[in-house]
Design an enzyme around this catalytic site. Structure first.
Site, PDB file in Angstrom:
ATOM      1  N   SER A  31     -22.822   0.870  63.014  1.00 41.79           N
ATOM      2  CA  SER A  31     -21.849   1.843  63.863  1.00 41.79           C
ATOM      3  C   SER A  31     -22.224   3.375  63.411  1.00 41.79           C
ATOM      4  CB  SER A  31     -20.096   1.449  63.591  1.00 41.79           C
ATOM      5  OG  SER A  31     -20.111   1.276  62.497  1.00 41.79           O
ATOM      6  N   LYS A  32     -21.790   3.625  63.060  1.00 40.44           N
ATOM      7  CA  LYS A  32     -22.307   5.358  63.313  1.00 40.44           C
ATOM      8  C   LYS A  32     -22.250   5.602  61.605  1.00 40.44           C
ATOM      9  CE  LYS A  32     -22.067   8.529  66.243  1.00 40.44           C
ATOM     10  NZ  LYS A  32     -20.932   9.192  67.221  1.00 40.44           N
ATOM     11  N   ARG A  33     -21.227   4.952  61.117  1.00 39.49           N
ATOM     12  CA  ARG A  33     -21.518   4.641  59.571  1.00 39.49           C
ATOM     13  C   ARG A  33     -21.971   4.556  58.218  1.00 39.49           C
ATOM     14  NH1 ARG A  33     -18.371   1.250  56.785  1.00 39.49           N
ATOM     15  NH2 ARG A  33     -18.140  -0.933  57.414  1.00 39.49           N
ATOM     16  N   HIS A  34     -23.301   3.839  59.298  1.00 38.60           N
ATOM     17  CA  HIS A  34     -23.901   3.611  59.052  1.00 38.60           C
ATOM     18  C   HIS A  34     -25.157   3.928  58.979  1.00 38.60           C
ATOM     19  CE1 HIS A  34     -22.126  -0.791  59.824  1.00 38.60           C
ATOM     20  NE2 HIS A  34     -22.198  -0.581  58.050  1.00 38.60           N
TER      21      HIS A  34
END
Ligand code: GLU
Length: 487
Positions: A259-262
């Site tokens: 997801s975006k946090r990666h």
């Protein structure tokens, strides 16, 4: 065996998640590796999720990635239309056939009733089976007709057999089987007249003669319900190739769905981030598949020959941004000087406004070490103007540069370079080597001092003479003099 046909069936959400692009790639490669056809189908039956321009994003992404479809809304084909919202009559006709055969039924349950049912099932005392309770499964025909005639809103549900087991063989996940009693009477046609994904894709895959369904593993468990639909029609179901999940690892080493946090997760964001399409395609080809050798660099054309869906691994793949960066660096180095220059110029211009700088020379320098285009501007901040810097920068043990050696190196370099008639990288290099020899110091000590004076920066995209060459004689000498004056 009939011709292999695969399809990519995205929902137009407005962006292309990298997992979706991998699905497209694997579907494409499954077809192309067997001389087959690749179909694009737009699955837009969820009207609430409609996004303007989203279909164009899909066309653009496939086109940039080089995944040319043989059939689809953009190029037509024998089994169109290829957009689900243009096929509503088809779904309706087949749903009605199932109702007539007794394999589906009208369900008039209101939202309120279903909400209440759900609430009861959530209670800790509830012992029965979760999900729809089959309330409308056995409504008498006359009652159904009266309700329909009265215009009562309805959905059409699949009538799943209550006993038996439905099994299939998945190319990646092996044998999968589910007791029919665990399957739900899923909705096939919604109250708004649109089909669900569950129904529409079965009809389409059959009518579009899809032989291999390549899609995310979230559909593995639900596939037996789809197979029951095929059986109800007396159709053969396609071969299933469910793809492993793509996970991301965070800074603490925890693994979860990518997801975006990666990092960037959409193809567009990755391109904006400075990754090259070829690097992305090469990297994602290896997210779940490998050639069973140590080779890692593959062009799309090579993948078309080498790919084999049997070799897809079912364990989740971890998206490694470091590795993607490595691939990107490799592909940057493979570009011709002209190709690189064209791609790099907008990024160079972000930092360098000075028109007298030779952008081609600068680009050539960058191409040797760069890992992604977006790293360019930060490396060039010293070209337009010398930044503020501390004299500590002149101190470097490895190069044997000290606060004593640096001003000597600068003074002598200025003297020698002022007399230099030809300002080329090569001449500069030998001139500075001579300076070092005359001073009796290591060449590195001179190079270090000159580079610091010329850039005011520790990490630079090239060595001292690369940079002097690009800055030109006048600017270079000004900067070296400015450096010397600091002592
Ligand atoms: N429209 C579905 C999705 O975007 C496609 C699933 C499939 O390929 O069957 O998830």
């Amino acid at each position: 065996m009939s011709e292999v046909k695969t399809r990519f069936a995205p929902s137009p959400t407005g962006f292309m998640h990298i997992g979706n692009l991998r699905t497209a790639l694997y579907a494409y490669l499954t077809a192309k590796s067997q001389g087959g056809k690749f179909i694009l189908r737009i699955e837009d039956t969820d009207q609430d999720r409609k996004v303007d321009g989203a279909v164009q994003v899909i066309y653009d992404t496939l086109s940039i990635a080089g995944l040319r479809n043989d059939e689809g809304p953009d190029c037509g084909g024998p089994n169109g239309p290829y957009v689900q919202s243009e096929r509503l009559d088809i779904y309706r006709k087949y749903a009605q056939q199932l109702v007539e055969q007794g394999d589906a039924y009208y369900c008039f349950c209101t939202k309120d009733r279903l909400a209440k049912l759900h609430e009861e099932q959530e209670s800790p005392d509830f012992k029965g089976r979760h999900g729809y309770d089959g309330h409308c499964r056995h409504l008498p025909k006359a009652e159904v007709e009266a309700l329909l005639a009265a215009g009562t809103p309805y959905v059409i549900r699949q009538k799943v057999p209550q006993d038996g087991v439905t099994a299939y063989h998945d190319v990646v996940f092996g044998d999968v089987s589910v007791s029919n009693s665990e399957l739900q009477d899923i909705v096939l046609i919604k109250a708004d007249g649109f089909p669900t994904y569950n129904f529409a894709h079965v009809i389409d895959d059959h009518l579009m003669e899809v032989t291999h369904v390549t899609r995310g593993s979230e559909y593995v468990a639900q596939t037996p319900a789809y197979i029951l639909i095929y059986r109800a029609f007396g159709w053969e179901h396609p071969t299933y190739i469910h793809l492993p999940l793509i996970m991301g690892k965070d800074a603490e080493g925890n693994v979860s769905k990518l997801s975006k946090r990666h990092g960037s997760v959409s193809f567009q964001d990755m391109i904006e981030d400075g990754y090259l399409t070829e690097a992305i395609i090469n990297y994602i080809a290896l997210l779940g598949w490998n050639p069973k050798t140590d080779e890692e660099m593959f062009t799309l054309a090579e993948l078309e020959k080498r790919f084999n869906p049997e070799a897809i691994n079912k364990s989740p793949a971890i998206f490694d941004y470091e590795k993607l960066l490595w691939f990107n660096g490799q592909y940057i180095r493979k570009l011709s000087a002209d190709e690189f220059y064209e791609k790099a110029l907008p990024f160079i211009r972000q930092a360098v406004k000075n028109e007298s700088i030779d952008m081609r020379k600068l680009a050539a320098l960058l191409q040797q070490r760069l890992e992604k285009m977006t790293q360019i501007p930060a490396q060039l901040t010293f070209f337009d103007a010398l930044p503020e810097y501390s004299n500590e920068l002149y101190v470097n043990a490895k190069s044997k540069s000290t606060l004593e050696s640096a001003p000597q190196a600068l003074a002598k370099s200025i003297e020698v370079l002022e007399g230099l008639d030809e300002w080329t990288n090569e001449k500069l290099y030998y001139a500075l080597k001579d300076v070092a020899a005359e001073l009796g110091v290591k060449a590195n000590a001179v190079m270090w001092a000159v580079r610091v004076a010329a850039t005011g920066t520790l990490v630079t995209p090239g060595g001292a003479t690369d940079i002097l060459d690009i800055l030109g004689k006048e600017e270079s000498l000004n900067r070296l003099k400015n450096g010397l004056a600091r002592f």
